[in-house]
Design a protein around this motif. Structure first.
Motif, PDB file in Angstrom:
ATOM      1  N   LYS A 413      34.629  51.922  39.843  1.00  9.55           N
ATOM      2  CA  LYS A 413      34.886  50.735  39.021  1.00  9.55           C
ATOM      3  C   LYS A 413      35.727  49.742  39.811  1.00  9.55           C
ATOM      4  O   LYS A 413      36.795  50.075  40.310  1.00  9.55           O
ATOM      5  CB  LYS A 413      35.608  51.127  37.729  1.00  9.55           C
ATOM      6  CG  LYS A 413      35.775  49.965  36.745  1.00  9.55           C
ATOM      7  CD  LYS A 413      36.398  50.457  35.449  1.00  9.55           C
ATOM      8  CE  LYS A 413      36.489  49.341  34.413  1.00  9.55           C
ATOM      9  NZ  LYS A 413      37.088  49.797  33.141  1.00  9.55           N
ATOM     10  N   PHE A 414      35.217  48.525  39.932  1.00 10.47           N
ATOM     11  CA  PHE A 414      35.910  47.504  40.717  1.00 10.47           C
ATOM     12  C   PHE A 414      36.948  46.800  39.856  1.00 10.47           C
ATOM     13  O   PHE A 414      36.657  46.320  38.762  1.00 10.47           O
ATOM     14  CB  PHE A 414      34.904  46.479  41.251  1.00 10.47           C
ATOM     15  CG  PHE A 414      35.537  45.329  41.980  1.00 10.47           C
ATOM     16  CD1 PHE A 414      36.028  45.491  43.259  1.00 10.47           C
ATOM     17  CD2 PHE A 414      35.643  44.090  41.374  1.00 10.47           C
ATOM     18  CE1 PHE A 414      36.614  44.424  43.939  1.00 10.47           C
ATOM     19  CE2 PHE A 414      36.224  43.020  42.040  1.00 10.47           C
ATOM     20  CZ  PHE A 414      36.717  43.193  43.326  1.00 10.47           C
ATOM     21  N   LYS A 415      38.169  46.715  40.385  1.00  4.45           N
ATOM     22  CA  LYS A 415      39.259  46.033  39.685  1.00  4.45           C
ATOM     23  C   LYS A 415      40.055  45.219  40.697  1.00  4.45           C
ATOM     24  O   LYS A 415      40.167  45.579  41.860  1.00  4.45           O
ATOM     25  CB  LYS A 415      40.185  47.038  38.999  1.00  4.45           C
ATOM     26  CG  LYS A 415      39.542  47.825  37.869  1.00  4.45           C
ATOM     27  CD  LYS A 415      40.561  48.677  37.134  1.00  4.45           C
ATOM     28  CE  LYS A 415      41.115  49.784  38.028  1.00  4.45           C
ATOM     29  NZ  LYS A 415      42.025  50.686  37.274  1.00  4.45           N
ATOM     30  N   VAL A 416      40.632  44.117  40.201  1.00  9.77           N
ATOM     31  CA  VAL A 416      41.565  43.329  40.997  1.00  9.77           C
ATOM     32  C   VAL A 416      42.878  43.273  40.246  1.00  9.77           C
ATOM     33  O   VAL A 416      42.939  42.696  39.159  1.00  9.77           O
ATOM     34  CB  VAL A 416      41.035  41.895  41.246  1.00  9.77           C
ATOM     35  CG1 VAL A 416      42.100  41.057  41.954  1.00  9.77           C
ATOM     36  CG2 VAL A 416      39.772  41.921  42.080  1.00  9.77           C
ATOM     37  N   PRO A 417      43.945  43.874  40.750  1.00 10.66           N
ATOM     38  CA  PRO A 417      45.239  43.815  40.072  1.00 10.66           C
ATOM     39  C   PRO A 417      45.745  42.380  39.986  1.00 10.66           C
ATOM     40  O   PRO A 417      45.536  41.589  40.909  1.00 10.66           O
ATOM     41  CB  PRO A 417      46.151  44.662  40.986  1.00 10.66           C
ATOM     42  CG  PRO A 417      45.224  45.479  41.811  1.00 10.66           C
ATOM     43  CD  PRO A 417      43.987  44.659  41.984  1.00 10.66           C
ATOM     44  N   PRO A 418      46.418  42.005  38.889  1.00  7.49           N
ATOM     45  CA  PRO A 418      46.924  40.627  38.749  1.00  7.49           C
ATOM     46  C   PRO A 418      47.833  40.209  39.895  1.00  7.49           C
ATOM     47  O   PRO A 418      47.840  39.042  40.290  1.00  7.49           O
ATOM     48  CB  PRO A 418      47.688  40.671  37.418  1.00  7.49           C
ATOM     49  CG  PRO A 418      47.057  41.783  36.657  1.00  7.49           C
ATOM     50  CD  PRO A 418      46.663  42.793  37.673  1.00  7.49           C
ATOM     51  N   GLU A 419      48.578  41.183  40.446  1.00  4.89           N
ATOM     52  CA  GLU A 419      49.493  40.811  41.532  1.00  4.89           C
ATOM     53  C   GLU A 419      48.755  40.339  42.777  1.00  4.89           C
ATOM     54  O   GLU A 419      49.327  39.643  43.621  1.00  4.89           O
ATOM     55  CB  GLU A 419      50.414  41.982  41.891  1.00  4.89           C
ATOM     56  CG  GLU A 419      49.685  43.268  42.269  1.00  4.89           C
ATOM     57  CD  GLU A 419      49.472  44.180  41.069  1.00  4.89           C
ATOM     58  OE1 GLU A 419      49.286  45.387  41.284  1.00  4.89           O
ATOM     59  OE2 GLU A 419      49.503  43.674  39.922  1.00  4.89           O
TER      60      GLU A 419
END
Length: 491
Positions: A413-419
């Protein structure tokens, strides 16, 4: 029986392919075939071969390995590789090591191979003639020095074309296709299609990272010049003293270090297209010479005593305001008017945010494949996060963020952390130094705070506490700035 001038060896492990190839080209060439690389090596050694064609995927020895072997036996015959989809790295390696002249994806088209054969065999003939001339010229006197000069110029031209072929093979796989469903960008594509069929000069404007080079290549690909070279030069990447030599070439002895004559990019682009990227940085003192090419189709090499004529279509691109540059005396008005025949403006990513999901999926597939990752899903929060970002670096910035996200992914699952976006520059606007408005900067700052607090406004863990302002004040600013919370945070 008529003697055929050239002999072509075709190697493929499928007999039906050999028969079809021979039936197609035996009218014009002497065709020899082999069912394996080993048999091909034997035939290559026993015959005078002018050109070798081989399939990449063969049992035992691949097409590239076969070419490497025969290259050691005799490097002169041209080599053409037939390959299926997915052999990009193998192809680039073969091109960069000089082991192939060209490659085609299967199934090949007869007219494409015919053109490649003609060009490869012509170059082989020229190389053989050059070798003979060099031997002859070593025994002659000063009267034949002009012939030696022509041979040196031809050799240099072949080297330049080889380098540009390698660059084009690499560049052509940086972005597989134009990805967009945005009405704004569809209008851009319609303008691109309309002008491509003409000979008009095109000026592409827009912020850095919006895909100006991609549009320039699209104009060339669907134009009547698509079979001819597409030559690119970045006017901002070269010192002013080198741009003139790169574009217009020089004669032997024209300046210190000019040990041989060298054609410029305009000569290499003859009958094709030249792409002048970052034209706003073109030196003022050379703009008259560029204007002459646009008006007259001619120029002088550095140190030349005769004028060179060229037939070239010019596409220019810039992220700066050329109107302002004209007013400031940094750009010639007559050159600007010549370049601005058909302007195309590429919108920034923040004006085509409906394209972000498409681009994200495209880049996820690209970098998952490149890094050996398996990614089947993309987080909804990631989509929302990326669509709320301002993207001052446009598509290039988005691509970099996605690439980092793919590299850091530990699941499918691809995610981009807000930071990750928190470290991005908050300023947007044009690349010519323009700043965001104070209100836009405030909006971006509040969104960042909301992202870091999972869109909680009030309480100890809320954005109001993080921003050190009153909760009601923050709620009022959110309404005024039309900041909308993503649906997945409504709970």
């Amino acid at each position: 029986m008529e003697q055929k001038p050239y002999t072509i060896l075709y190697v493929d492990d499928e007999e039906v392919n050999l028969r079809f190839f021979a039936a197609t080209f035996s009218w014009e060439y002497n065709i020899l075939t082999a069912l394996s690389a080993e048999e091909g090596i034997r035939i290559f050694v026993e015959n005078d071969i002018d050109l070798v064609v081989a399939d990449q995927r063969m049992p035992g020895m691949s097409g590239v390995q076969f070419f490497e072997h025969i290259y050691g036996l005799n490097p002169e015959p041209a080599r053409i590789l037939l390959t299926g989809y997915g052999d990009l790295e193998t192809i680039i390696q073969a091109v960069n090591h000089g082991k192939i002249f060209h490659f085609f994806q299967k199934p090949w088209a007869e007219e494409d191979l015919t053109r490649a054969f003609e060009r490869a065999l012509k170059i082989r003939t020229l190389q053989q003639e050059n070798a003979g001339l060099i031997v002859h010229l070593q025994k002659t006197n000063e009267e034949l020095s002009r012939a030696l000069h022509e041979v040196e110029a031809l050799t240099t031209l072949l080297e330049e074309e080889n380098q540009l072929l390698r660059q084009e093979v690499n560049d052509s796989f940086n972005f597989d296709d134009i990805v967009s469903k945005s009405p704004v960008f569809q209008e851009v594509l319609q303008r691109t299609a309309r002008v491509a069929a003409t000979e008009a000069t095109v000026l592409i404007t827009g912020e850095t990272g919006t895909g100006k080079e991609l549009l320039a290549r699209a104009v060339h690909r669907i134009s009547n010049r698509r079979q001819k070279p597409f030559i690119k030069i970045n006017c901002a990447a070269l010192p002013a003293q080198l741009i003139e030599s790169e574009l217009f070439g020089h004669e032997k002895g024209a300046f210190t270090g000019a040990t041989s004559a060298r054609p410029g990019r305009f000569e290499l682009a003859h009958q094709g297209t030249i792409f002048l990227d970052e034209i706003g940085d073109f030196p003022l003192e050379l703009q008259a010479k560029l204007l002459r090419v646009l008006q007259e189709g001619e120029f002088d090499r550095i140190g030349a005593t005769r004028t060179t004529k060229v037939d070239v279509r010019i596409i220019a691109a810039t992220h700066v305001d050329l109107n302002a540059a004209v007013q400031q005396g940094k750009f010639r008005a007559d050159l600007f008017y010549r370049l601005n025949v058909f302007p195309i403006h590429t919108p920034p990513l923040r004006e085509r945010k409906e394209d972000i999901p498409l681009l994200v999926r495209h880049f996820v597939r690209k970098y998952a494949l490149k890094n050996g990752k398996v990614i089947r899903r993309i987080s909804k929060k990631t989509y929302q996060l990326l669509q709320t970002h301002h993207w001052p670096g446009n598509i290039r910035e988005l691509e970099n963020v996605v690439e980092r996200g793919v590299i850091m992914s530990k699941t499918d699952k691809f995610k981009v952390p807000p930071e990750e976006l928190g470290n991005m520059p908050v300023t947007g606007g044009a690349e010519n130094g323009a700043l965001n408005s104070l209100e836009e900067n405030e909006r971006l700052h509040i969104i960042r705070a909301l992202q870091q607090t999972n869109w909680r406004v009030t309480g100890d863990q809320g954005a109001a506490r993080l921003l050190q302002i009153n909760e009601r004040t923050l709620q009022s600013r959110i309404r005024k700035l039309q900041i909308r919370r993503p649906k997945e945070f409504d709970d």
